[in-house]
Motif scaffolding. Structure first.
Motif, mmCIF file in Angstrom:
data_model
loop_
_atom_site.group_PDB
_atom_site.id
_atom_site.type_symbol
_atom_site.label_atom_id
_atom_site.label_comp_id
_atom_site.label_asym_id
_atom_site.label_seq_id
_atom_site.Cartn_x
_atom_site.Cartn_y
_atom_site.Cartn_z
ATOM 1 N N ALA A 1 1.038 10.428 4.729
ATOM 2 C CA ALA A 1 2.033 11.395 4.263
ATOM 3 C C ALA A 1 3.369 11.135 4.941
ATOM 4 O O ALA A 1 3.445 10.834 6.131
ATOM 5 N N GLY A 2 4.435 11.235 4.160
ATOM 6 C CA GLY A 2 5.774 11.019 4.702
ATOM 7 C C GLY A 2 6.266 9.597 4.557
ATOM 8 O O GLY A 2 7.457 9.330 4.728
ATOM 9 N N LEU A 3 5.367 8.656 4.255
ATOM 10 C CA LEU A 3 5.751 7.251 4.107
ATOM 11 C C LEU A 3 5.493 6.728 2.704
ATOM 12 O O LEU A 3 5.833 5.587 2.395
ATOM 13 N N ARG A 4 4.912 7.551 1.848
ATOM 14 C CA ARG A 4 4.506 7.058 0.532
ATOM 15 C C ARG A 4 5.698 6.677 -0.336
ATOM 16 O O ARG A 4 5.618 5.722 -1.122
ATOM 17 N N GLU A 5 6.769 7.411 -0.226
ATOM 18 C CA GLU A 5 7.947 7.076 -1.027
ATOM 19 C C GLU A 5 8.533 5.738 -0.590
ATOM 20 O O GLU A 5 8.910 4.901 -1.414
ATOM 21 N N GLU A 6 8.608 5.526 0.724
ATOM 22 C CA GLU A 6 9.160 4.277 1.251
ATOM 23 C C GLU A 6 8.350 3.075 0.779
ATOM 24 O O GLU A 6 8.926 2.009 0.497
ATOM 25 N N TYR A 7 7.044 3.232 0.700
ATOM 26 C CA TYR A 7 6.171 2.111 0.327
ATOM 27 C C TYR A 7 5.664 2.211 -1.115
ATOM 28 O O TYR A 7 4.691 1.557 -1.481
ATOM 29 N N SER A 8 6.316 3.025 -1.920
ATOM 30 C CA SER A 8 5.892 3.204 -3.310
ATOM 31 C C SER A 8 5.930 1.866 -4.065
ATOM 32 O O SER A 8 6.778 0.999 -3.805
ATOM 33 N N MET A 9 5.014 1.720 -5.022
ATOM 34 C CA MET A 9 4.970 0.515 -5.851
ATOM 35 C C MET A 9 5.605 0.761 -7.229
ATOM 36 O O MET A 9 5.454 -0.069 -8.136
ATOM 37 N N GLU A 10 6.331 1.852 -7.380
ATOM 38 C CA GLU A 10 6.882 2.196 -8.691
ATOM 39 C C GLU A 10 7.859 1.157 -9.207
ATOM 40 O O GLU A 10 7.966 0.934 -10.416
ATOM 41 N N ASN A 11 8.616 0.519 -8.319
ATOM 42 C CA ASN A 11 9.598 -0.472 -8.787
ATOM 43 C C ASN A 11 9.130 -1.907 -8.592
ATOM 44 O O ASN A 11 9.928 -2.842 -8.588
ATOM 45 N N VAL A 12 7.811 -2.101 -8.423
ATOM 46 C CA VAL A 12 7.242 -3.450 -8.369
ATOM 47 C C VAL A 12 7.130 -3.982 -9.797
ATOM 48 O O VAL A 12 6.731 -3.260 -10.715
ATOM 49 N N VAL A 13 7.490 -5.242 -9.995
ATOM 50 C CA VAL A 13 7.470 -5.839 -11.331
ATOM 51 C C VAL A 13 6.635 -7.114 -11.317
ATOM 52 O O VAL A 13 6.375 -7.701 -10.260
ATOM 53 N N ASP A 14 6.214 -7.530 -12.525
ATOM 54 C CA ASP A 14 5.491 -8.790 -12.637
ATOM 55 C C ASP A 14 6.481 -9.936 -12.771
ATOM 56 O O ASP A 14 7.704 -9.754 -12.660
ATOM 57 N N GLN A 15 5.978 -11.131 -13.042
ATOM 58 C CA GLN A 15 6.839 -12.310 -13.074
ATOM 59 C C GLN A 15 7.862 -12.267 -14.215
ATOM 60 O O GLN A 15 8.835 -13.018 -14.208
ATOM 61 N N GLU B 1 8.578 -6.960 -15.880
ATOM 62 C CA GLU B 1 7.998 -5.749 -16.457
ATOM 63 C C GLU B 1 7.310 -4.925 -15.364
ATOM 64 O O GLU B 1 6.821 -5.483 -14.372
ATOM 65 N N PRO B 2 7.255 -3.587 -15.532
ATOM 66 C CA PRO B 2 6.579 -2.752 -14.522
ATOM 67 C C PRO B 2 5.161 -3.239 -14.254
ATOM 68 O O PRO B 2 4.394 -3.457 -15.191
ATOM 69 N N TRP B 3 4.852 -3.380 -12.982
ATOM 70 C CA TRP B 3 3.554 -3.962 -12.606
ATOM 71 C C TRP B 3 2.442 -2.930 -12.551
ATOM 72 O O TRP B 3 1.355 -3.149 -13.081
ATOM 73 N N GLU B 4 2.690 -1.791 -11.905
ATOM 74 C CA GLU B 4 1.603 -0.880 -11.541
ATOM 75 C C GLU B 4 0.857 -0.351 -12.756
ATOM 76 O O GLU B 4 -0.373 -0.394 -12.816
ATOM 77 N N GLU B 5 1.559 0.142 -13.748
ATOM 78 C CA GLU B 5 0.900 0.767 -14.890
ATOM 79 C C GLU B 5 0.196 -0.243 -15.780
ATOM 80 O O GLU B 5 -0.704 0.110 -16.537
ATOM 81 N N ARG B 6 0.568 -1.506 -15.697
ATOM 82 C CA ARG B 6 -0.007 -2.527 -16.566
ATOM 83 C C ARG B 6 -1.063 -3.374 -15.873
ATOM 84 O O ARG B 6 -2.021 -3.827 -16.518
ATOM 85 N N LEU B 7 -0.921 -3.619 -14.582
ATOM 86 C CA LEU B 7 -1.741 -4.634 -13.935
ATOM 87 C C LEU B 7 -2.503 -4.162 -12.703
ATOM 88 O O LEU B 7 -3.345 -4.902 -12.197
ATOM 89 N N ARG B 8 -2.238 -2.958 -12.223
ATOM 90 C CA ARG B 8 -2.911 -2.522 -11.005
ATOM 91 C C ARG B 8 -4.432 -2.507 -11.161
ATOM 92 O O ARG B 8 -5.169 -2.962 -10.278
#
Length: 456
Positions: free
Chosen positions: A75-89, A92-99
């Motif tokens: 708690a308190g660090l989840r935003e800093e380490y969020s994967m929301e803006n991680v993309v594939d090669q 494209e957004p990575w998390e919702e498609r490839l996690r």
């Protein structure tokens, strides 16, 4: 600097943020990066590193963990380490498609690497996560459970659902992962766990010691008995897993799978079948020394003393700390062997436990236990029960694998002194009787056999 990290950065193999910077996550050992296993070249790179491990020749196996991938749980660090803006090669957004396929792709890479590094051998991979079809590459366990009684019970429906979903080699951490386990819970979990497809004791580093001898002589003795029981069942378990690999039919089964017309089995999750023949009804409550067991239609024998019960029936069964209720279905042929200390050891004579009271067929599968395309053999056992006799047909051994010289030992359970005569291919054979078991033997030469056991 870790060479895997250096190579991954140089070749752009790790997950990145949308701004092109390297994504750095946080897991319990500290900060980390994540290979992008959705890319074939990354899977190939990861697989190639198993050649380094293979140089030790210690084991063609790999345990891949935290591959959901696990990320910041603090708690308190989840935003800093969020994967929301991680993309594939492709950006494209990575998390919702490839996690969800991350663990699958990692398991596929590990499998390919071990196959390449140990040619001709079957690798063993244990993964915490996967996706539909990952059973082709790896076994799994149910993750970090608690050393508490509800988790003992929960392991049954969890593993049954995994089994029905095609994940056939599965288990739970015996004794629980987090927390200190009591002596009673430790024993009851071993008694259940020895019937899991995947059976191991495992806990976190901060938990109390889990070696059985730390709990005293009584616990050590009980645990040894159930581990030995597991080893004696190896031929039955191995054949079940071979059959599962051919058909998808799991070795750990809900009762409804075997008794689909019996509505009393539809929501039953406190007992289960191990293959078609063995019904396991573990003790799941603290302090319990008996429990109600539901036995579906048919004849059932207690594994411990061959007591016979006609189903359908609900019966109360005594269960001291040394015992859990286990029943064998009438009409069963169960191949077993001597207790060993390792699967590298040979189990000696092929012993068939025969339980009258029904009809069935079972196929024994045997090979060298290592190679993926080497010699193998199968033998089909067919049992039929008539009014005053039991008939056992043993098919010829089919395949190139041959066992060392051994006897075929048939043990008829639950009949006591009622076996009047045994005919093997029309010839009378000597029968030894001890307790509720009648036993006879013959050379296991791979030939077809027709056996009639006449009852008095």
């Amino acid at each position: 600097e870790y060479f895997m990290y250096r190579e991954g950065v140089e070749n752009d193999y790790f997950l990145k943020r949308s701004d092109g910077s390297l994504y750095i996550g946080l897991v319990w050992p500290g900060e980390t990066v994540f290979p992008d296993f959705s890319r074939r070249e990354v899977r190939e790179w990861f697989a190639s590193k198993y050649a380094i491990l293979a140089q030790t020749r210690l084991s063609n196996s790999s345990w891949i963990d935290m591959n959901e991938p696990s990320n910041c749980i603090y708690a308190g660090l989840r935003e800093e380490y969020s994967m929301e803006n991680v993309v594939d090669q492709y950006g494209e957004p990575w998390e919702e498609r490839l996690r969800n396929v991350y663990g699958f792709n990692m398991a596929e890479a590990a499998f390919a690497g071990l196959k390449r590094s140990y040619p001709g051998e079957r690798p063993f991979i244990l993964t915490r996560s996967g996706f539909a079809g990952y059973q082709r590459f790896a076994a799994t366990w149910t993750g970090d459970n608690q050393s508490e009684w509800p988790y003992l019970h929960l392991s049954i429906p969890m593993l049954l659902n995994l089994s029905l979903s095609g994940v056939l080699m599965c288990g739970a951490d015996v004794g629980g992962f987090f927390g200190d386990v009591s002596k009673e819970l430790f024993v009851r979990w071993y008694q259940l766990g020895c019937f899991y497809p995947f059976f191991r004791n495992h806990s976190c580093i901060s938990a109390s010691r889990r070696e059985p001898w730390f709990f005293g002589k009584q616990v050590e003795s009980i645990v040894r008995e159930y581990v030995n029981l597991r080893y004696s069942f190896l031929r039955y378990l191995y054949s079940l897993l071979w059959h599962a690999s051919q058909t998808g039919c799991p070795m750990m089964r809900p009762l409804v799978m075997e008794f689909q017309d019996d509505s009393d089995t539809y929501s039953l999750d406190t007992e289960f079948m191990l293959g078609p023949y063995i019904l396991v009804a573990p003790i799941l409550e603290e302090g319990a020394t008996q429990r109600e067991v539901y036995l579906p239609q048919g004849v059932w024998f207690s594994l411990w003393d061959d007591t016979r019960t006609e189903g359908p029936a609900r019966i109360d069964v005594e269960a001291s700390l040394e015992r859990i209720p286990v029943f064998v279905r009438g009409g069963s042929v169960i191949p077993v062997g001597s207790v060993v200390q390792s699967t590298d050891e040979y189990q000696g004579d092929l012993v068939l436990w025969v339980y009258p009271g029904g009809s069935s067929t079972f196929v024994l599968f045997e090979d060298n236990g290592v190679s993926d395309t080497g010699p193998m053999s199968t033998v089909k056992f067919s049992l039929s029960d008539e009014h005053d006799s039991v008939k056992l047909d043993i098919g010829p051994r089919i395949g190139e694998w041959k066992p060392p010289q051994r006897d075929l030992v048939v043990q008829i359970h639950g009949v006591g002194s009622s076996v009047a005569r045994v005919l093997v291919d029309g010839r009378t054979t000597d029968v030894m009787k001890h307790g509720t078991i009648s036993e006879f033997r013959m050379p296991d030469d791979g030939d077809e056999r027709h056996i009639i056991m006449e009852l008095a």
